[in-house]
Scaffold this motif. Structure first.
Motif, PDB file in Angstrom:
ATOM      1  N   ALA A   1      -5.390  13.846   0.322  1.00  0.00           N
ATOM      2  CA  ALA A   1      -4.158  14.199  -0.395  1.00  0.00           C
ATOM      3  C   ALA A   1      -3.180  14.916   0.511  1.00  0.00           C
ATOM      4  O   ALA A   1      -1.964  14.698   0.438  1.00  0.00           O
ATOM      5  N   GLN A   2      -3.701  15.757   1.386  1.00  0.00           N
ATOM      6  CA  GLN A   2      -2.808  16.454   2.321  1.00  0.00           C
ATOM      7  C   GLN A   2      -2.159  15.468   3.282  1.00  0.00           C
ATOM      8  O   GLN A   2      -0.962  15.546   3.566  1.00  0.00           O
ATOM      9  N   VAL A   3      -3.003  14.538   3.777  1.00  0.00           N
ATOM     10  CA  VAL A   3      -2.438  13.508   4.669  1.00  0.00           C
ATOM     11  C   VAL A   3      -1.411  12.658   3.936  1.00  0.00           C
ATOM     12  O   VAL A   3      -0.328  12.340   4.448  1.00  0.00           O
TER      13      VAL A   3
ATOM     14  N   GLU B   1       0.866  -1.177   0.000  1.00  0.00           N
ATOM     15  CA  GLU B   1       0.000   0.000   0.000  1.00  0.00           C
ATOM     16  C   GLU B   1       0.896   1.219   0.000  1.00  0.00           C
ATOM     17  O   GLU B   1       1.752   1.348   0.885  1.00  0.00           O
ATOM     18  N   MET B   2       0.727   2.085  -0.991  1.00  0.00           N
ATOM     19  CA  MET B   2       1.617   3.228  -1.133  1.00  0.00           C
ATOM     20  C   MET B   2       0.862   4.381  -1.779  1.00  0.00           C
ATOM     21  O   MET B   2      -0.277   4.226  -2.247  1.00  0.00           O
ATOM     22  N   HIS B   3       1.544   5.509  -1.796  1.00  0.00           N
ATOM     23  CA  HIS B   3       1.037   6.692  -2.477  1.00  0.00           C
ATOM     24  C   HIS B   3       1.968   7.004  -3.637  1.00  0.00           C
ATOM     25  O   HIS B   3       3.187   7.082  -3.448  1.00  0.00           O
TER      26      HIS B   3
ATOM     27  N   LEU C   1      -1.760  12.942  -6.193  1.00  0.00           N
ATOM     28  CA  LEU C   1      -1.405  11.779  -5.402  1.00  0.00           C
ATOM     29  C   LEU C   1      -2.483  10.727  -5.542  1.00  0.00           C
ATOM     30  O   LEU C   1      -3.695  11.037  -5.554  1.00  0.00           O
ATOM     31  N   LEU C   2      -2.104   9.474  -5.656  1.00  0.00           N
ATOM     32  CA  LEU C   2      -3.015   8.346  -5.759  1.00  0.00           C
ATOM     33  C   LEU C   2      -2.700   7.345  -4.680  1.00  0.00           C
ATOM     34  O   LEU C   2      -1.528   7.122  -4.344  1.00  0.00           O
ATOM     35  N   ASP C   3      -3.779   6.718  -4.154  1.00  0.00           N
ATOM     36  CA  ASP C   3      -3.605   5.641  -3.186  1.00  0.00           C
ATOM     37  C   ASP C   3      -3.581   4.335  -3.967  1.00  0.00           C
ATOM     38  O   ASP C   3      -4.568   3.991  -4.641  1.00  0.00           O
TER      39      ASP C   3
ATOM     40  N   GLY D   1      -8.410   7.643  -6.261  1.00  0.00           N
ATOM     41  CA  GLY D   1      -8.156   9.068  -6.130  1.00  0.00           C
ATOM     42  C   GLY D   1      -8.350   9.515  -4.685  1.00  0.00           C
ATOM     43  O   GLY D   1      -9.098   8.897  -3.919  1.00  0.00           O
ATOM     44  N   LEU D   2      -7.680  10.559  -4.270  1.00  0.00           N
ATOM     45  CA  LEU D   2      -7.745  11.057  -2.898  1.00  0.00           C
ATOM     46  C   LEU D   2      -8.461  12.393  -2.878  1.00  0.00           C
ATOM     47  O   LEU D   2      -8.308  13.222  -3.788  1.00  0.00           O
ATOM     48  N   SER D   3      -9.168  12.620  -1.760  1.00  0.00           N
ATOM     49  CA  SER D   3      -9.778  13.926  -1.535  1.00  0.00           C
ATOM     50  C   SER D   3      -8.693  14.906  -1.113  1.00  0.00           C
ATOM     51  O   SER D   3      -7.522  14.543  -0.921  1.00  0.00           O
ATOM     52  N   ASP D   4      -9.085  16.173  -0.917  1.00  0.00           N
ATOM     53  CA  ASP D   4      -8.101  17.184  -0.521  1.00  0.00           C
ATOM     54  C   ASP D   4      -7.478  16.835   0.814  1.00  0.00           C
ATOM     55  O   ASP D   4      -6.257  16.939   1.003  1.00  0.00           O
TER      56      ASP D   4
END
Length: 858
Positions: free
Chosen positions: A228-230, A194-196, A204-206, A222-225
């Motif tokens: 994405a910040q986290v 599991e990575m970004h 950034l993608l999970d 896809g990540l939310s804001d």
């Protein structure tokens, strides 16, 4: 599907369409069962045939009607078979009905399950479409992966399947490489991840990867804001962790001690170099501590307090700190930096550098001391042309003040000072000459110059520029050298003139065999042309010109030694006889650097005289040997008749031979005395011959000197009485005993006493004495006779030389010769002290050491 109905015998290719209604399914099952019911129909057909043969009437009356009549055995068997077939048919019908109901129930269950799975797939597709996810599925049974789902274009994920699978085209290089490694590990070893990942647009993608059975899948979300910040923070944290790991690995691999302390000053971490120093200091076989809490302190308490105190003052510490490691004092350059979280420091061992620095300083001092011992003046200037070092010879040469030289004056200032003091030669253009001297600092190579000082000195000035700037100037005083060279040249000319005027022929050849030096006498002695004796002529050419003039091959030896390579060369001397009759004495002397000198002297006259003298000496020696042989032969021949004469004389003197007249007795007495004297003379001659031949043996024994003196006095008492002299004995206590041949010692003393009695006047006294002087025993005989003149004293020991003019009777002149020979045979010495009118004293010195006597006897 095969295997779902174990009670039915389905063919491998049989299938059940679960999507048809129940009736259709039952009809299809019925069709399959038709094959299974075929034997039953055959059996029933057989029954009909049987009925036709024996029971045709059964159609009208039935079976039981047939049974109303009498039956045979065959009929009974047929009826039994018919009943059995009917029972089997009934059982098959019952089983078929039951299986039909079971299949209908299972079909209903399968239809419900398929409906549920279809609804689940529809819900999953809807969920994937709602979460903006995309999945890659790898099935080991399928060659190509399957891609499911889609993501918006704003995410940076391409929609095209081929473009999407090429991660390096839409992901950042680092993310693409990391994802490729993770996917390879997932597919090969089943390692989940599991990575970004970051796209090339910065999104950034999970990314998650899992594996179930033979299927592996990777999901992109896809990540939310906020997410994405986290994720960004996690990515930064990961980068920081990676950087921290890199720096930690670097610090661990550094050969310098590195440490980290907490805010309270407690040591938290130290690298391997730090711990290795502590382990070496504690035990050569130690191991690294298992916990950072057990790490010891490299520096002592005082050093740590100094570091802490200076660091608190400025927040930064950089200084040199000393500590003890493995019992040796070590010096470290320490840098310690403070942060709110604690402190971090690094140390570099500069002990070897300090040792090298001290060694360099000692070397400089040693060089300075060495330069001060030199007689050549040396001055060293730095890149600023200032004097940095000089030796005593430089100060004495120019007579400059030491404080002035120690003030590091410039080179140009020193030249101006020397010019003002009148110590430099006057130059037509001073400035130009000065700039020329100072040009050494800009010159690529050193130079040489000659200075002729006003005081008559001549200096050779060598100036060499240094690689890092500066110059070394050497002032070599050549005045004495030129003076010595002048005197040397004068000496060479004098020696050359002397050599040319020598009567002795001289030639010097180099290691190559060529003439280096020769004089005219050399060419004259060998009748050589003037060009054959010139410098550069090879010795082989001279040999060719001189070989016909000599009777032997001596020139071959000269050539071999002059051109040989032997390390050990020796001088040779000899003579060469020329065919002309001339004789040359030669000497071949090795000289330094492989050179050889040959000298020749004409010794023809002296050689002839020497030969004549040698021939005369050989003749005299042969005559002496002939004389000795004659004396020995005559003595041996005389001893036998004398013995007979003495024996017959004694026989005639016996009364038993008859009466003799007075005259006859006188004649016999004279015959006896003369025979005894002649026998003594013959014995003396034999003793001398034996001593000369070296065949006389000594019988060494202990001698009691007082007893020996008394025996000699008693044996010669009548002789002393007849001569009217008195014998006085004086045996010293320190010389009462020594070792010698008693018979020969008695013979020596008897000859000395006979000689003294013969020359001593009547009424005089003869003294026989002994004493010890050092390691010798001295036996002396002193008489009060007229003495021996000085011209006779030198020949008293010569044989057959009698000096009886002053004696009472003459002798053969062998007495003292025999004494000298016997004493010398004992390794002793005889001396005579005599003056006219004062008597004569003869001293015989014998060595008192028994070893010396034994050597003499041998």
């Amino acid at each position: 599907m095969p295997g779902e109905f174990p009670n039915l015998k389905f063919e491998p290719d049989a299938s059940v369409d679960l999507r048809q209604d129940g009736c259709g399914g039952v009809e299809q099952v019925r069709t399959r069962f038709a094959a299974a019911a075929k034997p039953l129909r055959t059996c029933l057909a057989g029954t009909t045939i049987l009925a036709g043969t024996g029971f045709a009437h059964a159609q009208d009356g039935g079976l039981f009607g047939a049974l109303s009549g009498p039956m045979t055995s065959l009929q009974v068997i047929e009826i039994s078979m018919f009943l059995g077939a009917m029972g089997a048919a009934l059982l098959s019908a019952v089983w078929l009905i039951r299986e039909r109901g079971k299949v209908a129930g299972e079909n209903q269950s399968l239809r419900s399950r398929v409906a549920d799975l279809t609804a689940s797939i529809e819900r999953s597709d809807a969920l994937l479409a709602s979460r903006d996810a995309r999945i890659i599925i790898w099935d080991t049974r399928v060659a190509k992966p399957d891609v499911i789902g889609s993501m918006p274009a704003s995410s940076g994920v391409p929609q095209d399947r081929g473009h999407f699978l090429a991660f390096g085209r839409w992901l950042a290089p680092q993310s693409a490489a990391q994802l490729d490694r993770a996917v390879a590990s997932l597919r090969e070893r089943g390692t989940a991840f599991e990575m970004h990942c970051e796209t090339i647009t910065g999104q950034l993608l999970d990314v998650q990867g899992r594996r179930t059975g033979t299927t592996a899948y990777v999901r992109f979300l896809g990540l939310s804001d906020l997410q994405a910040q986290v994720a960004r923070l996690r990515q930064d944290a990961q980068d920081l962790q990676n950087a921290n790991g890199l720096f930690s690995a670097l610090l661990e691999s550094l050969p310098f001690p590195v440490w980290r302390r907490e805010a309270n000053g407690e040591l938290q971490w130290a690298n391997k170099a730090y711990q290795a120093i502590l382990i070496k200091d504690a035990s050569p076989r130690g191991t690294l501590p298992s916990s950072s809490r057990s790490i010891g302190e490299l520096f002592g308490t005082q050093a740590r307090e100094m570091i802490e105190r200076k660091r608190l003052q400025g927040g930064f510490f950089e200084d040199r700190v000393a500590t003890v490691v493995e019992g040796d004092r070590k010096v470290f350059d320490v840098i310690d930096v403070a942060t709110p979280a604690g402190t971090v420091g690094i140390a570099r061992d500069v002990s070897e550098m300090d040792s090298l620095k001290e060694e360099y300083e000692r070397t400089l001092r040693s060089q300075s001391d060495t330069l001060n011992q030199l007689t050549t003046a040396v001055a060293i200037f730095d890149s600023n042309q200032k004097l940095r070092s000089f030796n005593n010879a430089f100060q004495k040469l120019w007579g400059l003040d030491i404080p002035f030289l120690e003030s590091a004056p410039e080179h140009g200032l020193i030249l101006d000072r020397l010019r003002s003091d009148g110590k430099l030669p006057e130059q037509p253009e001073w400035r130009r000459w000065r700039e020329q001297v100072l040009g050494v600092y800009r010159a690529p190579e050193g130079g040489e110059d000659w200075w002729h000082l006003p005081d008559g000195k001549t200096l050779r000035v060598l100036a060499n520029p240094q690689p890092k700037g500066g110059a070394i100037v050497v002032f070599e005083n050549m005045t004495e050298k030129f003076d010595l060279e002048s005197r040397y040249n004068t000496l060479i000319r004098v020696q050359g003139e002397t050599l040319d005027n020598l009567a002795e022929g001289v030639a010097v050849f180099g290691s190559d065999g060529k003439v280096r030096l020769s004089n005219p006498s050399f060419a004259a002695l060998w009748n050589l042309p003037s060009e054959m004796a010139q410098v550069g002529v090879h010795i082989s050419a001279i040999r060719a010109a001189c070989k016909d003039m000599v009777q032997n091959r001596e020139w071959d030896t000269f050539v071999g030694i002059a051109t040989g390579f032997d390390d050990a060369r020796e001088s040779r001397q000899g003579q060469i006889e020329l065919t002309s009759g001339a004789i040359l004495a030669f000497a071949q002397v090795p000289l330094p650097k492989g050179q050889t000198m040959l000298t020749f002297v004409d010794v023809t006259d002296s050689a002839r005289v020497e030969r004549a003298l040698k021939d005369k000496n050989d003749a005299l020696q042969r005559a002496d040997m002939l004389k000795n042989d004659f004396i020995q032969h005559v003595s041996y021949e005389l001893r036998s008749p004398l013995t007979n004469i003495i024996g017959f004389t004694e026989l005639l003197q016996q009364p038993s031979t008859g009466p003799l007249s007075e005259r006859q007795r006188d004649y016999l007495d004279h015959i006896a005395v003369s025979s005894s004297v002649l026998l003594t003379t013959v014995n003396d001659i034999l003793d001398l011959a034996t001593v000369d031949a070296g065949i006389m043996d000594l019988d060494i024994s202990d001698i009691d000197v007082p007893s020996l003196f008394e025996n000699i006095q008693q044996a010669n008492a009548s002789r002393f009485a007849e001569a009217g002299v008195t014998l006085k004995l004086n045996a010293g206590m320190d010389a009462s005993r020594f070792r010698a041949d008693a018979q020969r010692l008695r013979q020596v003393i008897g000859n000395l006493l006979s000689n003294s009695v013969n020359h001593a006047p009547e009424g005089s006294t003869i003294t026989l004495a002994s004493r010890r002087e050092g390691g010798q025993v001295v036996i002396s005989v002193h008489d009060q006779g007229p003495g021996i003149p000085a011209d006779i004293l030198t020949s008293v020991f010569d044989r057959f030389v009698a000096h009886g003019a002053s004696g009472k009777r003459g002798g053969t002149g062998l007495g003292l010769s025999i004494v000298k020979g016997l004493v010398e045979l004992h390794h002793g010495k005889v001396t005579i002290h005599s003056k006219p009118g004062e008597g004569t004293q003869v001293e015989c010195r014998f060595p008192a050491d028994p070893t010396a006597f034994q050597a003499a006897a041998e």
